[in-house]
Design an enzyme around this catalytic site. Structure first.
Site, PDB file in Angstrom:
ATOM      1  N   CYS A  22      11.031  -0.541  -7.200  1.00  6.68           N
ATOM      2  CA  CYS A  22      10.215   0.574  -6.707  1.00  6.68           C
ATOM      3  C   CYS A  22       8.773   0.090  -6.614  1.00  6.68           C
ATOM      4  O   CYS A  22       8.175  -0.281  -7.638  1.00  6.68           O
ATOM      5  CB  CYS A  22      10.329   1.741  -7.689  1.00  6.68           C
ATOM      6  SG  CYS A  22       9.321   3.174  -7.271  1.00  6.68           S
TER       7      CYS A  22
ATOM      8  N   CYS B  63       7.987   0.263   0.677  1.00 10.91           N
ATOM      9  CA  CYS B  63       8.719   1.167  -0.210  1.00 10.91           C
ATOM     10  C   CYS B  63      10.188   0.802  -0.049  1.00 10.91           C
ATOM     11  O   CYS B  63      10.652   0.582   1.078  1.00 10.91           O
ATOM     12  CB  CYS B  63       8.461   2.607   0.226  1.00 10.91           C
ATOM     13  SG  CYS B  63       9.562   3.826  -0.526  1.00 10.91           S
TER      14      CYS B  63
HETATM   15  N1  DGL Z   1      11.460   3.387  -3.555  1.00 11.73           N
HETATM   16  C1  DGL Z   1      10.184   3.824  -4.073  1.00 11.73           C
HETATM   17  C2  DGL Z   1       9.111   2.786  -3.718  1.00 11.73           C
HETATM   18  O1  DGL Z   1       9.448   1.668  -3.412  1.00 11.73           O
HETATM   19  C3  DGL Z   1       9.924   5.225  -3.637  1.00 11.73           C
HETATM   20  C4  DGL Z   1       8.847   5.889  -4.418  1.00 11.73           C
HETATM   21  C5  DGL Z   1       8.933   7.368  -4.456  1.00 11.73           C
HETATM   22  O2  DGL Z   1       9.802   7.877  -5.167  1.00 11.73           O
HETATM   23  O3  DGL Z   1       8.080   8.015  -3.834  1.00 11.73           O
HETATM   24  O4  DGL Z   1       7.945   3.054  -3.778  1.00 11.73           O
END
Ligand code: DGL
Length: 307
Positions: free
Chosen positions: A96, A206
């Site tokens: 993440c 993301c």
């Molecule tokens: N997959 C997460 C990232 O890479 C998403 C973050 C979120 O929950 O907004 O930032």
């Protein structure tokens, strides 16, 4: 290291193998995301390290993190990582960008296993862009973090980065929406201005966004090179496992009992897990049971309702 966007745990924060109870090489690797996006990293890790056992934890009850405050993100990140360690994980991937940008240093300081984080692929984008205009799509938290600002500053050079928070994209994906007309319209509102500014490269900052590649292609065609760091993260994990002697024994070298123990990834979610199951099946071809788990944290205690 191909991408400076990746950070391994510092050796001072790691004491793998030092304690008698430290997990061995056949222990699983824990992969964590606020929700479903880390599946893009899990996909790359499975491809690169097929002999490794994987545990995936999605904190979907509290997703998205990208519009939360810093303390909330740090609190949940540490709690989920500690839970993965309680499941016997030998190494962790914080899959993440948002959690990495806010809390990777703190998490590493607290945990005695290698912790691999993710960061937007700014460096490879700056190297490959021909037009020297690069779009960066990431959460608002990632883009405003000191870690990201420093990364962008290091690699800007003659490149112009167009920073665009992906408001609403994670929420859509958490509903398993990767291609609805509404989602494509939202994406278009983010991507079209980049195309108009002559960007030729788009950083997917993301881990949810690689699953939007077809939707992005439907808008941009071949005009944008998409930069996704999941393969590089898997390589970095491989290097870390090697350097700490934690690589799983290859299946062909195991006796039958051990070989039988190699299993498909185990999936856990802090919500009912329905969307995780659906996306893992449709995007990765893994039709798996997702177990519900309650993970308490310092700030939220044992409550299980979203705040
Ligand atoms: N997959 C997460 C990232 O890479 C998403 C973050 C979120 O929950 O907004 O930032």
């Amino acid at each position: 290291m191909p991408f400076d966007a990746l950070r391994s745990s510092s050796s001072s924060a790691v004491s793998v193998g030092a304690s008698p109870e430290a997990p061995g090489s056949n222990a699983p690797i824990g992969i964590f995301d606020s929700g479903l996006g880390g599946l893009s990293v899990l996909r790359a890790v499975r491809a690169a390290l097929p002999d490794e056992r994987l545990i995936y934890a999605a904190d979907s009850l509290y997703a998205p993190y990208g519009e939360r405050d810093d303390d909330f993100i740090a609190d949940r990140t540490l709690a989920i990582c500690e839970w993965l360690l309680s499941q016997g994980a030998k190494a962790l991937v914080v899959a993440c960008n948002t959690a990495t940008s806010q809390s990777i240093a703190q998490t590493r300081e607290s945990l005695a296993v290698p912790v691999i984080g993710v960061e937007p692929g700014i460096k490879p984008a700056a190297i490959t862009s021909q037009t020297r205009v690069v779009g960066v799509l990431a959460t608002a938290v990632t883009l405003r973090s000191a870690r990201f600002q420093a990364l962008a500053e290091r690699h800007t050079g003659d490149c112009r980065f167009i920073l665009q928070p992906g408001y609403g994209l994670v929420q859509a994906m958490e509903r398993c929406d990767t291609d609805s007309p509404e989602l494509v319209a939202l994406l278009r509102s983010y991507v079209q201005p980049m195309l108009d500014a002559n960007a030729d490269t788009l950083v997917l900052g993301c881990t949810h966004y690689p699953f939007l590649d077809e939707a992005i292609r439907s808008i941009a065609g071949d005009r944008l090179t998409l930069v996704d760091t999941s393969v590089a993260i898997a390589r970095q994990l491989e290097r870390q496992l090697d350097s700490f002697g934690l690589r799983a024994v290859p299946a062909q070298d195991q006796d039958q009992t051990q070989a039988q123990a190699i299993e498909l990834p185990r999936f856990y979610s802090t919500n009912d897990g329905q969307t995780l199951r659906q996306l893992a099946a449709s995007l990765l071809g893994l039709d798996m049971v997702v177990e519900h788990v309650v993970i308490s944290s310092r700030r939220l205690g044992l409550e299980s309702d979203p705040v």
